[in-house]
Design an enzyme around this catalytic site. Sequence first.
Site, mmCIF file in Angstrom:
data_model
loop_
_atom_site.group_PDB
_atom_site.id
_atom_site.type_symbol
_atom_site.label_atom_id
_atom_site.label_comp_id
_atom_site.label_asym_id
_atom_site.label_seq_id
_atom_site.Cartn_x
_atom_site.Cartn_y
_atom_site.Cartn_z
ATOM 1 N N SER A 193 46.764 19.277 9.276
ATOM 2 C CA SER A 193 47.363 20.542 9.717
ATOM 3 C C SER A 193 46.271 21.591 9.725
ATOM 4 O O SER A 193 45.586 21.815 8.723
ATOM 5 C CB SER A 193 48.543 20.922 8.828
ATOM 6 O OG SER A 193 48.152 21.072 7.493
ATOM 7 N N GLY A 253 46.508 24.894 10.571
ATOM 8 C CA GLY A 253 46.993 26.277 10.611
ATOM 9 C C GLY A 253 47.388 26.672 12.018
ATOM 10 O O GLY A 253 48.097 25.932 12.704
ATOM 11 N N GLY A 263 47.353 24.274 15.052
ATOM 12 C CA GLY A 263 48.290 23.157 15.193
ATOM 13 C C GLY A 263 47.904 21.957 14.362
ATOM 14 O O GLY A 263 47.448 22.104 13.222
ATOM 15 N N GLY A 271 53.679 23.789 5.628
ATOM 16 C CA GLY A 271 53.236 22.401 5.478
ATOM 17 C C GLY A 271 54.376 21.474 5.095
ATOM 18 O O GLY A 271 54.445 20.329 5.549
ATOM 19 N N ASP A 272 55.296 21.968 4.261
ATOM 20 C CA ASP A 272 56.436 21.149 3.849
ATOM 21 C C ASP A 272 57.367 20.905 5.037
ATOM 22 O O ASP A 272 57.922 19.812 5.197
ATOM 23 C CB ASP A 272 57.199 21.833 2.710
ATOM 24 C CG ASP A 272 56.283 22.100 1.508
ATOM 25 O OD1 ASP A 272 55.340 21.307 1.293
ATOM 26 O OD2 ASP A 272 56.492 23.103 0.814
#
Lengths: 326, 326
Positions: free
Chosen positions: A234, A236, A239, A265-266
């Site tokens: 990931s 940020g 993408g 993120g989760d």
Amino acid sequence: MILTVTLNTALDVTYGVPELVPHASHRVSDMSERPGGKGLNVARVLSALGHETAVTGFAGGSTGAVLRELLAGLPSRDANTKAENGATPAAAPITDALVTVAGNTRRTIAVVDRATGDTTQLNEPGPLVNADEWTALLGRYEELLTGADAVALCGSLPPGIHVGAYAELVRLARTAGVPVLLDTSGEPLRRGIAARPDLIKPNADELARLTGSREPLRATRDARRRGAHGVVASLGPDGMLAVTPDGVWQASPPAKVLGNPTGAGDSAVAGLLSGLVEGLSWPDRLRRAVALSTATVLSPTAGDFDRAAYEELLPRVGIEEHSTAA
Amino acid sequence: MILTVTLNTALDVTYGVPELVPHASHRVSDMSERPGGKGLNVARVLSALGHETAVTGFAGGSTGAVLRELLAGLPSRDANTKAENGATPAAAPITDALVTVAGNTRRTIAVVDRATGDTTQLNEPGPLVNADEWTALLGRYEELLTGADAVALCGSLPPGIHVGAYAELVRLARTAGVPVLLDTSGEPLRRGIAARPDLIKPNADELARLTGSREPLRATRDARRRGAHGVVASLGPDGMLAVTPDGVWQASPPAKVLGNPTGAGDSAVAGLLSGLVEGLSWPDRLRRAVALSTATVLSPTAGDFDRAAYEELLPRVGIEEHSTAA
């Protein structure tokens, strides 16, 4: 059922203050509490997407009791009301399969400066977990795996848990034939990868610490060589980059957004895992993960996602397939 | 028995962090919890001085349960161990006479920057107390007054409690013939004074807000004219100024000390109240109050007093009698 494991659960407390001034006294103007720790956040998003989930990990003491009481109240009545209107899928139940420990579950305190929106975070250490409690967790985990379509192993380790704990849980999932996603950092991630999880979802910093490289494609490939079958990095606002046995894709949100990245993120983990269980293609899994995580940044409540934004963003996520082999 | 009333009890949580950086994330390096609110602090000091105390006020929810559990553990084993050695008076029991409420007792969070020792304070609002709960408190209070030698009314009011609450409690104590000390601020102090308490213990800021004057002798006399029989103004490092029906005294610590002033005012209240019950003269009460509050500033733990420092300071507190009439 999708299983999420959160070894270091937390009661997430948010305090609003008019303005945070170090070394001054503040009256808290508003406060909220909710069950936290990465795997619990993942479960909440999975539930909102209509996936039955079970959560395990450790909970104890008075803080653990509050956490479980709040967990029993999920999915919220709001989510169900919306479902009855037919506008969104019904929120699915979250089963509390946490293992009780003697220690007190930690709290995390997010102090939000209401003048600027900035957040100052204070994280208690977790409770000391003993060998018997770890053995109880392993037993509970093996039982739960028999009914699981996929499992996510999430977050930090509490004191007392050995650094190879996630590697052990990855191996048990692989033995049970359950696809396993590992989302942790540092040495527990390094060891966990060596146990060959199906997927890891590091961010750029975690990848750099793992591989020594800040070049996403190089670092992601290096992470695969270390044992992960698939890696979704990931990045940020840029993408996600997925390097998998089936190909390499870059997924990009339609526009840069401003907001609170807590929980993004989760939400991405929930998107990837639900897409896997539903048999979606990699591009569709990535679209969902990027749209969910962008909609989480846009949500006024940290860690929740804005459903209208999610549905609007989903078809607009850009997917680019790399011609290079994984 | 000495009774202390804390309408807005708190669970005082202390978090140590290596350095507090606004808008950053911090791992809490050490933490502690203890029963708080001014009246509970006063009771702890009275207990250490060998006075049996009862504490009333409100406690509820999961935080209230933790507070009561910690309260049940007081006086600490340490205090008793010292007593067995004969070096110090035995710590006397503290009776939990708190009234259970539906709301959740507040927490206060003190974030201590371990690099500088500076403290940033976050205070939750108290639970909303309803009319039935207030009535229950009044009943409990009147029962307790029948066995009380003195009573201290301490601290802020939780939401839902009328601003004249302390005035009502002062009147009940006077009707019962129990000497009453009021230690609060703002409008509850203004109204409470009009009910003619035996003693108030404002600091310089509270006095200035009450009377509009920053000149201690003038402000203290003004406070007496408003209804307080005796006024002991705590003037920080300048000690205390007592304006009473029996005379006017200034008490000064032997030297300026550096440390954490948290709880120094509560220790002063315990000193004044224990001296009153023991029939000490005003100069001796003031010596005790100043020595206790200075020994509290010197203690490494906020709100505790350093007993050795207390015993060493006690005979060295300077007392000056003013020739002017009160």
